[in-house]
Design an enzyme around this catalytic site. Structure first.
Site, PDB file in Angstrom:
ATOM      1  N   LYS A 127       0.858  -1.179   0.000  1.00 17.15           N
ATOM      2  CA  LYS A 127       0.000   0.000   0.000  1.00 17.15           C
ATOM      3  C   LYS A 127       0.893   1.227   0.000  1.00 17.15           C
ATOM      4  O   LYS A 127       1.752   1.385   0.872  1.00 17.15           O
ATOM      5  CB  LYS A 127      -0.904   0.021   1.232  1.00 17.15           C
ATOM      6  CG  LYS A 127      -1.890   1.173   1.205  1.00 17.15           C
ATOM      7  CD  LYS A 127      -2.701   1.239   2.479  1.00 17.15           C
ATOM      8  CE  LYS A 127      -1.978   1.871   3.626  1.00 17.15           C
ATOM      9  NZ  LYS A 127      -1.712   3.314   3.529  1.00 17.15           N
ATOM     10  N   ASP A 145      -3.263   4.515  -1.788  1.00 18.23           N
ATOM     11  CA  ASP A 145      -4.158   4.998  -0.727  1.00 18.23           C
ATOM     12  C   ASP A 145      -4.038   6.520  -0.601  1.00 18.23           C
ATOM     13  O   ASP A 145      -3.314   7.023   0.248  1.00 18.23           O
ATOM     14  CB  ASP A 145      -3.723   4.282   0.570  1.00 18.23           C
ATOM     15  CG  ASP A 145      -4.448   4.750   1.810  1.00 18.23           C
ATOM     16  OD1 ASP A 145      -5.589   5.225   1.707  1.00 18.23           O
ATOM     17  OD2 ASP A 145      -3.852   4.625   2.905  1.00 18.23           O
ATOM     18  N   LYS A 185      -6.913   8.568  -0.602  1.00 22.97           N
ATOM     19  CA  LYS A 185      -8.127   9.042   0.096  1.00 22.97           C
ATOM     20  C   LYS A 185      -8.632  10.361  -0.464  1.00 22.97           C
ATOM     21  O   LYS A 185      -8.715  11.374   0.245  1.00 22.97           O
ATOM     22  CB  LYS A 185      -7.868   9.191   1.592  1.00 22.97           C
ATOM     23  CG  LYS A 185      -7.438   7.921   2.298  1.00 22.97           C
ATOM     24  CD  LYS A 185      -7.377   8.143   3.811  1.00 22.97           C
ATOM     25  CE  LYS A 185      -6.912   6.931   4.556  1.00 22.97           C
ATOM     26  NZ  LYS A 185      -5.469   6.642   4.437  1.00 22.97           N
ATOM     27  N   ASP A 201     -12.903  15.722  -2.495  1.00 22.16           N
ATOM     28  CA  ASP A 201     -12.989  17.064  -3.087  1.00 22.16           C
ATOM     29  C   ASP A 201     -14.314  17.147  -3.831  1.00 22.16           C
ATOM     30  O   ASP A 201     -15.139  16.225  -3.739  1.00 22.16           O
ATOM     31  CB  ASP A 201     -11.775  17.285  -4.019  1.00 22.16           C
ATOM     32  CG  ASP A 201     -11.397  18.758  -4.138  1.00 22.16           C
ATOM     33  OD1 ASP A 201     -12.311  19.608  -4.242  1.00 22.16           O
ATOM     34  OD2 ASP A 201     -10.190  19.069  -4.147  1.00 22.16           O
ATOM     35  N   THR A 227      -9.669   4.272  11.199  1.00 24.52           N
ATOM     36  CA  THR A 227      -9.533   3.396  12.375  1.00 24.52           C
ATOM     37  C   THR A 227      -8.809   4.095  13.528  1.00 24.52           C
ATOM     38  O   THR A 227      -8.749   3.577  14.636  1.00 24.52           O
ATOM     39  CB  THR A 227      -8.785   2.102  11.999  1.00 24.52           C
ATOM     40  OG1 THR A 227      -7.751   2.423  11.075  1.00 24.52           O
ATOM     41  CG2 THR A 227      -9.714   1.104  11.379  1.00 24.52           C
ATOM     42  N   ARG A 237       3.025  -0.838  10.757  1.00 27.31           N
ATOM     43  CA  ARG A 237       4.079  -0.837  11.766  1.00 27.31           C
ATOM     44  C   ARG A 237       4.300  -2.166  12.482  1.00 27.31           C
ATOM     45  O   ARG A 237       5.415  -2.413  12.945  1.00 27.31           O
ATOM     46  CB  ARG A 237       3.806   0.307  12.765  1.00 27.31           C
ATOM     47  CG  ARG A 237       4.081   1.659  12.140  1.00 27.31           C
ATOM     48  CD  ARG A 237       3.449   2.796  12.889  1.00 27.31           C
ATOM     49  NE  ARG A 237       1.989   2.798  12.739  1.00 27.31           N
ATOM     50  CZ  ARG A 237       1.192   3.745  13.218  1.00 27.31           C
ATOM     51  NH1 ARG A 237       1.710   4.752  13.887  1.00 27.31           N
ATOM     52  NH2 ARG A 237      -0.112   3.670  13.037  1.00 27.31           N
TER      53      ARG A 237
END
Ligand code: C5P
Length: 238
Positions: A32, A59, A61, A64, A120, A212
């Site tokens: 990603k 990704d 996002k 607009d 999240t 991570r």
């Protein structure tokens, strides 16, 4: 079948991201690419990752006005990645425009259009205090998923905890992509609505996004393989 586990390449530079993948023999794993890397490196990092046979979730996002999102998606579709996304909070018209842009710009298979419901990293308190959203978070995420489906999205990014109710409402083919994944013992960091890989699968996630827990592990290859093991053998893990 390709492993549905996307490794979040949250690195400051392309060089560091590519070096990390090579150094830890994470050959051809789905990745990603988010804002941090794409805003620095732009399309060449996507070309490079494609050349190295990594399936790619880009990704960014988008959020607009519909016309701007449509044009942006038309351009992004030409990168020929597997998944692109928008914020569901941009509304149905924006998502319909995103889909149109994708169809116009695709040079190969049309990338999947995924809508982010609620991040999240957000908890109930943030949604109610900061956003003044009176609905409960899970119910609101479900509403956003149903709206996204009606607007032509192929699925949503959601917390693993919301995946089952979204599947029940939107049907088994509507994809649930879940970040907030942590291996046992990993730091929770800024994520709030988290789950283990096995837990996410039991809760009907289709794809995992994990960063991570793998990139900050002392042995990233082993951590990534552990995620796959827990995903595949989910009955035998917490
Ligand atoms: O390191 P960690 O596993 O928390 O990384 C999660 C990745 O998923 C990050 O790149 C983050 O931007 C992304 N993401 C998220 N929540 C969403 C959508 C994407 O955490 N709703």
């Amino acid at each position: 079948m390709q492993t549905p586990i996307y490794l979040a390449l949250d690195f400051p530079t392309g060089e560091e991201a590519l070096h990390f993948l090579v150094r830890h023999s994470l050959t051809e794993v789905p990745v990603k690419v988010g804002m941090e890397l794409f805003y620095r490196e732009g399309p060449p990092i996507i070309h490079q990752l494609k050349e190295n046979n990594h399936p790619i979730f880009l990704d960014l996002k988008l959020h607009d006005i519909p016309n701007t999102v449509k044009s942006a998606m038309r351009n992004l579709a030409g990168l020929d990645v597997d998944i692109l996304n928008v914020h569901a909070l941009g509304g149905a018209k924006m998502m319909e425009a995103a889909k149109e842009g994708l169809l116009q710009g695709a040079t190969n298979t049309v990338p999947k259009l995924i809508a982010v419901t609620m991040l999240t990293s957000m908890d109930e308190d943030t949604v109610q205090t900061d956003l003044k959203q009176p609905m409960e978070l899970a119910a609101y995420a479900l509403h956003l998923a149903e709206m996204s489906k009606a607007a032509g999205a192929d699925g949503v990014v959601c917390s693993p905890h919301e995946a089952a109710s979204i599947k029940a409402a939107c049907g088994p083919d509507f994809l649930t992509v879940t970040p907030g994944i942590r291996l046992a013992g990993s730091d929770q960091n800024d994520q709030h609505r988290i789950a283990t890989p096995a837990g996410a699968r039991r809760m009907q996630a289709d794809y995992l996004v994990i960063g991570r827990s793998v990139t900050a592990a002392s042995n990233p290859k082993q951590a990534y393989e552990q995620v796959i093991e827990e995903w595949n053998d989910y009955d035998n893990y917490n």
